[in-house]
Write an enzyme that holds these catalytic residues in place. Sequence first.
Site, PDB file in Angstrom:
ATOM      1  N   ASP A  80       4.246  -7.698  10.665  1.00  0.00           N
ATOM      2  CA  ASP A  80       3.923  -9.077  11.707  1.00  0.00           C
ATOM      3  C   ASP A  80       2.650  -9.564  11.397  1.00  0.00           C
ATOM      4  O   ASP A  80       1.895 -10.455  12.251  1.00  0.00           O
ATOM      5  CB  ASP A  80       4.043  -8.801  12.995  1.00  0.00           C
ATOM      6  CG  ASP A  80       5.475  -8.610  13.621  1.00  0.00           C
ATOM      7  OD1 ASP A  80       6.315  -9.262  12.785  1.00  0.00           O
ATOM      8  OD2 ASP A  80       5.765  -8.412  14.763  1.00  0.00           O
ATOM      9  N   ILE A 140      -0.937   0.545  11.006  1.00  0.00           N
ATOM     10  CA  ILE A 140      -0.334  -0.033  12.084  1.00  0.00           C
ATOM     11  C   ILE A 140       0.842   0.723  12.302  1.00  0.00           C
ATOM     12  O   ILE A 140       1.712   0.946  11.348  1.00  0.00           O
ATOM     13  CB  ILE A 140      -0.190  -1.453  11.512  1.00  0.00           C
ATOM     14  CG1 ILE A 140      -1.259  -2.114  11.314  1.00  0.00           C
ATOM     15  CG2 ILE A 140       0.663  -2.344  12.637  1.00  0.00           C
ATOM     16  CD1 ILE A 140      -2.366  -2.382  12.345  1.00  0.00           C
ATOM     17  N   GLU A 147     -11.443   3.663   0.680  1.00  0.00           N
ATOM     18  CA  GLU A 147     -11.191   4.960   0.114  1.00  0.00           C
ATOM     19  C   GLU A 147      -9.908   5.198  -0.621  1.00  0.00           C
ATOM     20  O   GLU A 147      -8.962   5.089   0.385  1.00  0.00           O
ATOM     21  CB  GLU A 147     -11.547   6.045   1.071  1.00  0.00           C
ATOM     22  CG  GLU A 147     -11.256   7.526   0.650  1.00  0.00           C
ATOM     23  CD  GLU A 147     -11.480   8.599   1.951  1.00  0.00           C
ATOM     24  OE1 GLU A 147     -11.168   9.851   1.329  1.00  0.00           O
ATOM     25  OE2 GLU A 147     -11.950   8.278   3.005  1.00  0.00           O
TER      26      GLU A 147
END
EC number: 2.3.1.48
Length: 437
Positions: free
Chosen positions: A254, A247, A280
Amino acid sequence: MSSSSAWTADANEAFSLSLVRAPEDKASLWLREVYEGFHPTFTYPIFGEEEKIYGYKDLSVQLKFASGSLAQYLNVRYSERLPSSSAVDEIEPTLSKFIPPGYSTDEQEFLERVEHDATHFKPYGEKIYSYTRAATTLPKGKNVSIPQVLGPDDEETVDFEVYHSTWKTPGFREYHRRMQLFVLLYIEGGSYISEDEETWEFAVLYEKRRRRSSPDIFTYHFVGYSTLYPFYCFPERVRLRISQFLILPPYQQDGHGSALYTAIYQHVLAQPRIAELTVEDPAEAFEDLRDRNDLKMLLANEKFMGEGFGPQAISSNGGKVGGVGNGRKMRGKGRTMRAGAGKMGPPAERSWLEKWRTDLKIAGRQFHRLVEMLILKHMDPADERAQRAYRLQVKERLYRFNYEILMQLDKQERQQKLEETFQSVVADYRRILGHVH
């Protein structure tokens, strides 16, 4: 200051990134929303292990992206530069090896592209998940839950959507070439995946924003993404592995990471061809995110909690349980609960666990860790029999998982190491449970 250091810049500080919106889209932002001028966490894949750029004073390297289409603009500025030599870092030629051709170096041309793409860009692939936030109260802070009560037609809301794509999705291969740089900049040890491996899948998260000036116009803005790789699973299904997951910084803390993970998990549950979801080599932060979301999912599963801990386990707040143990009655939430009424034990019933693990498509080690956390969360600390059975259940799993290492030790050292590992695992379980409500 040495003459050498005067011409040396920290690459992480000199390099800045921006997600640029069209003027009308910027006008729809609130003060706390800043999507331009953030920095990478890592630059060693591009500028070398020391993450330094040599040969410039007052260096600024700006790489800007159209916030949706990710069209790129590169601008390198400095007050002075040393004459070209083998020691001086050539910035644009170096960066151009990591971004696709076609990036702009003309700012006006780039801004016109941003304006055009704002209303023309649409996400690639199939929408698999969405959620809605209040535009005025987008919170900052860890472990933020995703409010689901807002309607998409409310005036001041922001939608977020996750799209699933593959290399076969028209236009996505070129789009991926523009977004893959983020893997190098934000995932330690991250590297580009091979386009020759045709089975890769992708889950991409976008913000979908309504313009205040034109409420009938929605524009899309890139938030983050995950790469997914399917492995064969006997006899005719696949295990889907989360390989890369990120992100971007303006959207971090958030709850968007949890939303993207939830979208991937819900997609896995809906696909008969997928047997289970694996990860992974996860970083510690991602392990925590995965644990929190998996626990919340199990706690909200009334059938699972009811079978696991007895009918008293189910409550309106998502499965708070009074206790498990030797069958004594206990008080919990103002009710009398009989402990030990379900399949969780301890010890937990293995055939029941395997049935649920298969149905929920959770990898073996992860599922058993989650079960151990749930038992710990609801176990009576005064029940010695339950405590002993729990300790044996956890240690048995740890022994199998660390068998080769433990067998190199003598019996006494092995027992001591197993106990130390058990105590460490339980302490970490309590830390994780402290974030799950």
